[in-house]
Design a protein around this motif. Structure first.
Motif, mmCIF file in Angstrom:
data_model
loop_
_atom_site.group_PDB
_atom_site.id
_atom_site.type_symbol
_atom_site.label_atom_id
_atom_site.label_comp_id
_atom_site.label_asym_id
_atom_site.label_seq_id
_atom_site.Cartn_x
_atom_site.Cartn_y
_atom_site.Cartn_z
ATOM 1 N N LEU A 118 -49.415 147.677 66.530
ATOM 2 C CA LEU A 118 -50.606 147.582 67.477
ATOM 3 C C LEU A 118 -50.422 148.816 68.505
ATOM 4 N N ALA A 119 -51.707 149.398 68.614
ATOM 5 C CA ALA A 119 -51.593 150.557 69.422
ATOM 6 C C ALA A 119 -52.539 150.394 70.783
ATOM 7 N N PRO A 120 -52.118 149.669 71.963
ATOM 8 C CA PRO A 120 -53.064 149.442 73.075
ATOM 9 C C PRO A 120 -53.087 150.747 73.791
ATOM 10 N N ARG A 121 -54.244 150.913 74.576
ATOM 11 C CA ARG A 121 -54.383 152.078 75.438
ATOM 12 C C ARG A 121 -54.148 151.769 76.838
ATOM 13 N N THR A 122 -54.186 150.490 77.272
ATOM 14 C CA THR A 122 -53.801 150.189 78.609
ATOM 15 C C THR A 122 -52.959 149.127 78.857
ATOM 16 N N LEU A 123 -52.376 148.988 79.772
ATOM 17 C CA LEU A 123 -51.223 147.722 80.316
ATOM 18 C C LEU A 123 -51.840 146.279 79.732
ATOM 19 N N GLU A 124 -53.156 146.335 80.413
ATOM 20 C CA GLU A 124 -53.522 144.992 80.220
ATOM 21 C C GLU A 124 -53.782 144.600 78.929
ATOM 22 N N GLU A 125 -54.246 145.317 78.012
ATOM 23 C CA GLU A 125 -54.391 145.395 76.530
ATOM 24 C C GLU A 125 -53.205 144.924 76.012
ATOM 25 N N ALA A 126 -52.188 145.927 76.213
ATOM 26 C CA ALA A 126 -50.734 145.523 75.819
ATOM 27 C C ALA A 126 -50.188 144.119 76.012
ATOM 28 N N ALA A 127 -50.424 143.776 77.289
ATOM 29 C CA ALA A 127 -49.863 142.499 77.841
ATOM 30 C C ALA A 127 -50.567 141.517 76.873
ATOM 31 N N ARG A 128 -51.833 141.692 76.781
ATOM 32 C CA ARG A 128 -52.682 140.601 76.048
ATOM 33 C C ARG A 128 -52.194 140.643 74.425
ATOM 34 N N MET A 129 -51.980 141.734 74.012
ATOM 35 C CA MET A 129 -51.398 142.030 72.465
ATOM 36 C C MET A 129 -50.280 141.007 72.309
ATOM 37 N N LEU A 130 -49.120 141.245 73.284
ATOM 38 C CA LEU A 130 -47.936 140.557 73.145
ATOM 39 C C LEU A 130 -48.189 139.260 73.421
ATOM 40 N N ALA A 131 -48.939 138.842 74.326
ATOM 41 C CA ALA A 131 -49.179 137.300 74.485
ATOM 42 C C ALA A 131 -49.630 136.798 72.993
ATOM 43 N N GLU A 132 -50.719 137.475 72.609
ATOM 44 C CA GLU A 132 -51.214 136.720 71.506
ATOM 45 C C GLU A 132 -50.424 136.765 70.059
ATOM 46 N N ALA A 133 -49.526 137.859 70.028
ATOM 47 C CA ALA A 133 -48.456 137.446 68.882
ATOM 48 C C ALA A 133 -47.345 136.747 69.168
ATOM 49 N N GLY A 134 -47.150 136.373 70.379
ATOM 50 C CA GLY A 134 -46.118 135.490 70.577
ATOM 51 C C GLY A 134 -44.733 136.018 70.376
ATOM 52 N N ALA A 135 -43.827 134.967 69.951
ATOM 53 C CA ALA A 135 -42.341 135.252 69.761
ATOM 54 C C ALA A 135 -42.039 136.286 68.761
ATOM 55 N N ALA A 136 -42.919 136.410 67.819
ATOM 56 C CA ALA A 136 -42.663 137.491 66.633
ATOM 57 C C ALA A 136 -43.081 138.943 67.109
ATOM 58 N N ALA A 137 -43.380 139.135 68.305
ATOM 59 C CA ALA A 137 -43.648 140.595 68.770
ATOM 60 C C ALA A 137 -42.733 141.168 69.623
ATOM 61 N N LEU A 138 -42.457 142.538 69.814
ATOM 62 C CA LEU A 138 -41.712 142.934 70.603
ATOM 63 C C LEU A 138 -42.561 144.237 71.032
ATOM 64 N N PRO A 139 -42.336 144.762 72.403
ATOM 65 C CA PRO A 139 -42.973 145.896 72.828
ATOM 66 C C PRO A 139 -42.073 147.216 72.289
ATOM 67 N N VAL A 140 -42.674 148.356 72.089
ATOM 68 C CA VAL A 140 -41.715 149.442 71.613
ATOM 69 C C VAL A 140 -42.117 150.531 72.526
ATOM 70 N N ALA A 141 -41.242 151.473 72.922
ATOM 71 C CA ALA A 141 -41.885 152.659 73.745
ATOM 72 C C ALA A 141 -41.180 153.747 72.981
ATOM 73 N N GLY A 142 -40.144 154.358 73.258
ATOM 74 C CA GLY A 142 -39.484 155.465 72.517
ATOM 75 C C GLY A 142 -38.829 155.286 71.134
ATOM 76 N N GLY A 143 -38.564 153.941 70.975
ATOM 77 C CA GLY A 143 -37.972 153.523 69.905
ATOM 78 C C GLY A 143 -36.615 154.066 69.502
ATOM 79 N N THR A 144 -35.801 154.412 70.407
ATOM 80 C CA THR A 144 -34.500 155.057 69.987
ATOM 81 C C THR A 144 -33.496 154.059 70.067
ATOM 82 N N ASP A 145 -33.734 152.849 70.791
ATOM 83 C CA ASP A 145 -32.847 151.865 70.615
ATOM 84 C C ASP A 145 -33.478 150.649 69.544
ATOM 85 N N LEU A 146 -34.830 150.407 69.465
ATOM 86 C CA LEU A 146 -35.265 149.514 68.693
ATOM 87 C C LEU A 146 -35.222 149.696 67.351
#
Lengths: 340, 172
Positions: free
Chosen positions: A10-38
């Motif tokens: 998922l590619a949110p454009r705002t922080l609010e959208e990102a937070a909502r997407m994470l909440a909706e996806a629940g425990a199966a979701a993780l945020p990713v930024a640079g991806g160099t660790d994840l």
């Protein structure tokens, strides 16, 4: 080939959208930024999120503003390269720039973010291995197994905090903003961490680290020293961040000393800081503080080089850092000269 | 589930149908046939998969192809100006800076970004800039000397340090 497991992106454009997407996806979701660790962790099947919320397109997380007089607000999504190259930050908060430029490699710093570095997974020789390698030794409790292979009788995981920027930012009194779909809160950076190799972040479900706040520079001088086998690539096997406020009479008014890779969390050496307050940085004071750091640094046998060497180097690195700052104060500079 | 991914690679628009969990490295090599970019450790520990994204060195093994959409990707195939090798490629060949050659694409891409950023890098700046690229043959000295030679030739020629294929085409 080491390939990523399948996931939904998922590619949110705002922080609010990102937070909502994470909440909706629940425990199966993780945020990713640079991806160099994840992404390496996912390729080794240490983590298998079914949904990734990519923070790359969230413009408000790449803002950087402030001044030495007012303090700085650093978007968690700014790259380590940008953080290290910022001339004003380097001038006023050298420990942050020195820590950021010591992470990994130039290419990885172009990709990796400061927020990602603060949340970097704890590491261990028995954990940061491919799935097949880990299966061959029966797995460990951090992922897929039951026991700690470093300390088999231990009830806990001893994976080591391997973050360079956290000790530097902690020494300078940073706080972080955490945003979820339900709430927003600001906590001291030290409160972000737990002394546990598995549950190492005090993030609530669905929370995104969105911003780092640095207080006004206000006379604080700082530096960061890192121990590793190679001059590039390597995670810290020890790091020492020191921040001092030194008065006109060369007396230390306030001090903070924080260690990287000496525990499962960035370790603040409170007693060492108390020993510095009210003293001049004379050789006997530096030696006493170095002894205290030697006492509190308790590396375990789970990263590069021997643990006794790493413990002994805690004394050496803090001595060097304190001498850097004593020299800097005497010559009117702040911290270690860039590139030194 | 596959999605349509549109990439700008070496000045050309490419459309591929690929799952979102495919890395840019996988798409470049396996979908677009651009095998100049090498896969090494695939964990960010070697640098041989380095490409330029908007002119900045990045590891294609740790970049999702979907996240590279809308950005200008340059691979080693896009470094030469038509049939004319990039000065870095010429210098690498002349000085033996490619031994087994596996690290060369990554080294070339990182070095090309350096020379665009700094036409007269010191030896220390070159080693610092290339510190994310391992050479298993340990032929670092020749690599550094080749970067120095290419930089000197480019300064003499007054050429832009790195041309994007679009700019090169526009100039013809």
């Amino acid at each position: 080939m080491l390939r990523l497991p399948a996931f939904e992106y998922l590619a949110p454009r705002t922080l609010e959208e990102a937070a909502r997407m994470l909440a909706e996806a629940g425990a199966a979701a993780l945020p990713v930024a640079g991806g160099t660790d994840l992404f390496p962790n996912m390729k080794r099947r240490q983590m298998e999120p079914r949904v990734l919320v990519g923070l790359r397109g969230v413009a408000e997380m790449t803002q950087l503003s402030g001044s030495a007089a007012q303090g700085w607000r650093l978007g968690a999504g700014i790259t380590l390269a940008r953080l290290a190259a910022h001339p004003e930050l380097r001038q006023s908060y050298p420990a942050v720039a020195l820590a950021a430029e010591s992470v990994a490699t130039p290419t990885l710093r172009n990709m990796g973010t400061v927020g990602g570095n603060l949340c970097v997974d704890t590491r261990c020789n028995y954990y940061n291995q491919s799935y097949e390698w880990r299966r061959a030794i029966g797995f460990c409790m951090k992922r897929d197994g039951d026991i700690c292979l470093v300390a088999p009788s231990s009830p806990r995981c001893w994976a080591v905090s391997s973050c360079d920027t956290a000790p530097a930012l902690m020494a300078l009194g940073a706080s972080v903003r955490l945003v979820s779909a339900r709430e927003e809160r600001v906590i001291a950076l030290r409160e972000l961490y737990r002394d546990d190799g598995i549950d190492y972040l005090a993030l609530k479900p669905g929370e995104i680290l969105s911003e780092i706040m640095l207080p006004p520079a206000d006379g604080w001088r700082s530096t960061y020293r890192k121990l590793r086998r190679r001059g590039s690539f390597d995670f810290p096997i020890l790091g020492v961040a020191v921040a001092l406020r030194i008065g006109a009479d060369a007396i230390v008014e306030q001090a903070r000393v924080c260690l990287a890779a000496a525990a499962s969390h960035p370790l603040e050496a409170v007693k060492a800081a108390e020993m510095l307050a009210g003293k001049k940085l004379q050789p006997d004071v530096i030696a006493a503080v170095a002894n205290e750091i030697f006492r509190v640094a308790k590396p375990v046998d789970n990263s590069d080089l021997t643990l006794s060497y790493r413990k002994r180097m805690a004394r050496v690195l803090v001595e060097r850092a304190l001498r850097d700052l004593a020299e800097a104060a005497a010559s009117g500079r702040n911290g270690q000269a860039p590139g030194a | 589930m596959k999605s349509l991914i549109t990439l700008q690679v070496n000045g050309e628009t490419q459309e591929v149908l690929a799952p979102v969990h495919k890395t840019l490295l996988e798409v470049l090599r396996e979908e677009l046939g651009l095998t100049g970019t090498k896969h090494g450790c695939e964990l960010g520990e070697c640098g041989t998969c380095t490409v330029l994204i908007d002119g900045t060195p990045a590891l294609s093994c740790l970049t999702l192809a979907v996240e590279a959409q809308g950005r200008e990707i340059t691979t080693v195939e896009g470094l030469a100006d038509g049939p004319a090798a990039h000065p870095l490629q010429t210098a690498f060949a002349e000085l033996g800076a490619s031994q087994c050659g596996y690290c060369s694409p990554g080294m070339l891409m990182a070095a090309s970004a350096l020379l665009r950023h700094n036409a007269s890098p010191s030896r220390e700046e070159i080693t610092g800039w290339l510190a994310g690229n391992l050479c298993r043959c340990t032929g670092y000295l020749k690599i550094i000397e080749a970067v120095e030679l290419a930089a000197a030739r480019m300064r003499r020629a007054g050429a832009p340090a790195q041309r994007t294929p679009n700019a090169a085409q526009a100039a013809r």
